[in-house]
Design an enzyme around this catalytic site. Structure first.
Site, mmCIF file in Angstrom:
data_model
loop_
_atom_site.group_PDB
_atom_site.id
_atom_site.type_symbol
_atom_site.label_atom_id
_atom_site.label_comp_id
_atom_site.label_asym_id
_atom_site.label_seq_id
_atom_site.Cartn_x
_atom_site.Cartn_y
_atom_site.Cartn_z
ATOM 1 N N GLU A 89 -24.556 21.410 -8.897
ATOM 2 C CA GLU A 89 -25.543 20.379 -8.540
ATOM 3 C C GLU A 89 -25.023 19.018 -8.963
ATOM 4 O O GLU A 89 -24.025 18.914 -9.688
ATOM 5 C CB GLU A 89 -26.904 20.691 -9.201
ATOM 6 C CG GLU A 89 -27.605 21.878 -8.550
ATOM 7 C CD GLU A 89 -28.952 22.203 -9.156
ATOM 8 O OE1 GLU A 89 -29.534 21.343 -9.825
ATOM 9 O OE2 GLU A 89 -29.421 23.329 -8.949
ATOM 10 N N HIS A 147 -36.894 13.210 -6.975
ATOM 11 C CA HIS A 147 -35.886 14.095 -6.376
ATOM 12 C C HIS A 147 -35.491 13.491 -5.039
ATOM 13 O O HIS A 147 -36.366 13.133 -4.236
ATOM 14 C CB HIS A 147 -36.442 15.501 -6.184
ATOM 15 C CG HIS A 147 -35.361 16.506 -5.949
ATOM 16 N ND1 HIS A 147 -34.645 16.557 -4.786
ATOM 17 C CD2 HIS A 147 -34.847 17.457 -6.756
ATOM 18 C CE1 HIS A 147 -33.739 17.521 -4.869
ATOM 19 N NE2 HIS A 147 -33.832 18.079 -6.058
ATOM 20 N N ARG A 159 -28.755 12.048 -9.812
ATOM 21 C CA ARG A 159 -29.941 11.979 -8.969
ATOM 22 C C ARG A 159 -30.530 10.585 -8.792
ATOM 23 O O ARG A 159 -31.026 10.230 -7.730
ATOM 24 C CB ARG A 159 -31.001 12.863 -9.596
ATOM 25 C CG ARG A 159 -31.561 13.826 -8.650
ATOM 26 C CD ARG A 159 -32.458 14.754 -9.381
ATOM 27 N NE ARG A 159 -31.919 16.093 -9.257
ATOM 28 C CZ ARG A 159 -32.525 17.151 -9.741
ATOM 29 N NH1 ARG A 159 -33.631 17.041 -10.418
ATOM 30 N NH2 ARG A 159 -31.990 18.343 -9.559
ATOM 31 N N HIS A 192 -40.595 14.010 -9.190
ATOM 32 C CA HIS A 192 -40.133 15.370 -9.460
ATOM 33 C C HIS A 192 -40.252 15.755 -10.932
ATOM 34 O O HIS A 192 -40.665 16.853 -11.258
ATOM 35 C CB HIS A 192 -38.665 15.444 -9.013
ATOM 36 C CG HIS A 192 -38.029 16.782 -9.161
ATOM 37 N ND1 HIS A 192 -38.523 17.907 -8.553
ATOM 38 C CD2 HIS A 192 -36.914 17.177 -9.840
ATOM 39 C CE1 HIS A 192 -37.735 18.941 -8.839
ATOM 40 N NE2 HIS A 192 -36.767 18.522 -9.637
ATOM 41 N N ARG A 228 -32.431 12.821 -16.256
ATOM 42 C CA ARG A 228 -32.121 14.226 -16.516
ATOM 43 C C ARG A 228 -31.027 14.741 -15.579
ATOM 44 O O ARG A 228 -31.088 14.525 -14.362
ATOM 45 C CB ARG A 228 -33.382 15.066 -16.313
ATOM 46 C CG ARG A 228 -33.181 16.542 -16.485
ATOM 47 C CD ARG A 228 -34.483 17.273 -16.276
ATOM 48 N NE ARG A 228 -34.917 17.139 -14.903
ATOM 49 C CZ ARG A 228 -34.697 18.051 -13.958
ATOM 50 N NH1 ARG A 228 -34.028 19.149 -14.229
ATOM 51 N NH2 ARG A 228 -35.147 17.857 -12.742
HETATM 52 C C1 SIN Z 1 -33.237 21.342 -7.419
HETATM 53 O O1 SIN Z 1 -33.126 22.519 -7.120
HETATM 54 O O2 SIN Z 1 -32.718 20.440 -6.774
HETATM 55 C C2 SIN Z 1 -34.064 20.989 -8.612
HETATM 56 C C3 SIN Z 1 -33.400 21.408 -9.840
HETATM 57 C C4 SIN Z 1 -33.786 20.511 -10.960
HETATM 58 O O3 SIN Z 1 -34.664 19.681 -10.809
HETATM 59 O O4 SIN Z 1 -33.170 20.615 -12.025
#
Ligand code: SIN
Length: 568
Positions: free
Chosen positions: A136, A260, A306, A367, A402
């Site tokens: 991610e 998000h 993010r 989010h 985060r």
């Molecule tokens: C996601 O799956 O994009 C969210 C995961 C997260 O917020 O850590």
């Protein structure tokens, strides 16, 4: 009385004035993990607003970040977390988070959580060494342990199964915490800032009663519903933060709201999350003309942290004047996409979007709150006997932003540590005399007919927050928001004093308090850092005086004299 009502009446009677060792407020991963561990040391009651499985955790798709791969190191995960946190993480808390991750994942495997393995089968017999590790944004290697794209659901279901094995855990569904019981309420208490449990609303019978506990743990999740569009379920109303604030706890870093970058843009989709794992798998963000745009904003392109991706999308939407951008996964093998992301595939299909063939329209939505009730490395708040875990808490690991999939890890690691500390405390405490705790007094309140005003108030708060306290802020916008939210706060408090309490009213009161905490904290931070971006101070200020937490507290300096003290 019909027999089912007799049963409810009987349960209510035995609940009134009941005293436990541990009271856990919330049934997400933090609360349930705390309860399972605490049950080894004493009696536990866990209250939850709806059903026990209604939690933010259930909606988590991505997974749990953990150093397990041959190519990974603790140093690397620490470094990625610190970079995302933009200079505001507590380094020792981050080291604890990262280094205590593997034993927590092992524990989950022992409980029977079916994580995806390298063969991509959610398999029994999975070990720490054959788990499939996803990627991610902001992570320099693959380190996301997951159960396809339904990680939260798998975790929650397995942990709840484990929880039910303990007969000293009482689960009270449809029970909302109204207020923490502190020295202010208790007869002869020596310390105003000591917690003795909570007043709780049984929302089916509409009765409020005290639950006394030697230790109380706030694990009530986040507050996404302060905003109009959120990936969180409707229960995320900032209850823990608001109650702790009213009780005099320190609240930290509430300005850092994570949006998000990619939720499904569709009138009926209700901000359905399109996991960042999809970008980790190779999906690319595109504008309406089909052009990839993230490489303009960051060297890690679609896998940038993010805050950067969300701001880039916000900017692209402002430039184009269009209400969304697009995520493209069409170039990937269709079978693998469907196998790895069955939830996203099926949800999108239900809205007429086949992600293997069509572009996915996406927009950012609220989010996660990086701030919360300030705690030490063992979950202690500055109120004696009150702990906080999970999204409700601010442990210092997220700083100003985060890192993806660090939140489930944080909930596991710090709830485990909180129980170690709390168990010792419970061992030293004598039982609370429930006669010292007064009953809830609702004299002078009545059923008010104008309940519709509450939903109007809610939409007003959410609109103010979305319009003025979103991804891009300014002093003008924040001042405007504060004036409006202060006024709404007064109206809601007035309503609260006159009306018989309902869950909706409690949530609204908590939402308005949380909204105010976010605005006040944002006004205090006169720079842009991590998730807080303001056009009045568009740069990060690297002076030492800016590298500190924003702390808000309503504590009054009026210590009470001697008297009852339950714990040392
Ligand atoms: C996601 O799956 O994009 C969210 C995961 C997260 O917020 O850590």
């Amino acid at each position: 009385m019909p027999p089912q009502y007799l049963y409810i009446y009987y349960i209510t009677l035995i609940m009134v004035n009941k005293s436990y060792d541990f009271l856990v407020i919330g049934s997400g991963i933090a609360g349930v993990s705390f309860a399972i561990n605490a049950a080894k040391y004493g009696s536990v009651v866990m209250i939850t607003k709806k059903q026990d499985s209604d939690s933010n955790t259930n909606y988590a798709q991505g997974g749990v970040a953990c150093v397990l791969g041959d190519d990974d190191t603790f140093e690397s995960h620490v470094s990625d977390t610190l970079i995302a946190g933009a200079g505001l993480c507590d380094i020792d808390a981050v080291k604890i988070l990262v280094e205590e991750g593997p034993p927590r994942i092992r524990e989950l495997l022992d409980y029977g959580v079916r994580f995806s393995t390298v063969d991509n089968v959610a398999a029994e017999g999975a070990s720490l060494y054959n788990l499939h590790l996803g990627r991610e944004g902001g992570h320099s290697v693959n380190r996301i342990v997951h159960a396809k794209d339904l990680t939260g659901r798998e975790l929650e279901a397995t942990l709840l199964m484990k929880l039910r094995e303990f007969d000293n855990i009482t689960i009270l569904e449809n029970h909302c915490a109204v207020e923490l019981i502190t020295g202010h309420h208790v007869k002869n208490a020596s310390n105003q800032y000591e917690c003795f449990g909570a007043y709780v609303l049984d929302s089916i019978n509409r009765k409020i009663f005290p639950i006394a506990a030697k230790v109380t743990c706030l694990a009530s999740g986040g507050a996404g519903h302060v905003y109009l569009h959120s990936t969180n379920p409707a229960i995320a109303t900032g209850d823990g933060v608001a109650m702790a604030y009213r009780a005099g706890a320190k609240i930290a870093n509430m300005e850092f709201i994570q949006f998000h970058p990619t939720t499904l843009f569709h009138e009926k989709a209700n901000s359905f999350l399109i996991s960042e794992a999809l970008r980790g798998y190779g999906a690319v963000l595109r504008d309406a003309g089909g052009r990839e745009f993230m490489s303009k904003y960051h060297p890690q392109s679609d896998l940038a942290p993010r805050d950067i991706v969300a701001r880039a999308i916000d900017n692209e939407m402002k430039i184009s004047g269009l209400p969304c951008v697009y995520l493209d996964v069409r170039h990937k093998d269709a079978r693998t996409t469907i196998e790895q992301f069955p939830n996203i595939y099926n949800q999108c299909l239900s809205f007429g979007i086949n992600i293997t063939k069509d572009l996915i329209p996406v927009v950012p939505a609220a989010h996660y709150i990086c701030g919360g009730v300030m705690v030490d490395y063992y979950g202690n708040t500055n109120i004696t006997n009150l702990y906080a875990c999970g999204e409700t808490a601010c442990t210092g690991v997220h700083g100003a932003n985060r890192l993806a999939s660090n939140s489930l890890l944080e909930a596991l690691v710090f709830s485990h540590r909180a129980v170690i500390d709390a168990a010792e405390r419970v061992g030293k405490c004598r039982n609370i005399d429930t006669n010292d705790i007064p009953d809830w007094d609702d004299s002078g309140t009545h059923d008010i007919e104008e309940w519709v005003l509450l939903s109007h108030n809610l939409v007003e708060i959410q609109s103010v927050m979305s319009n003025y306290v979103g991804i891009v802020r300014s002093n003008l916008r924040l001042d405007r928001a504060l004036r409006r939210v202060n006024l709404l706060g007064k109206e809601i408090e007035d309503f609260y004093k006159r009306a018989k309490i309902t869950p909706q009213l409690l949530e609204l009161r908590n939402i308005v308090t949380t909204a105010k905490l976010i605005i006040v904290s944002a006004l205090k931070r006169r720079e842009s850092r991590g998730l807080h971006y303001t056009t009045d101070y568009p740069c990060q200020n690297n002076k030492k005086s800016f590298k500190k937490n924003t702390i808000v507290s309503n504590r009054r300096k009026a210590p009470m004299s001697t008297g009852l003290k339950i714990c040392q």
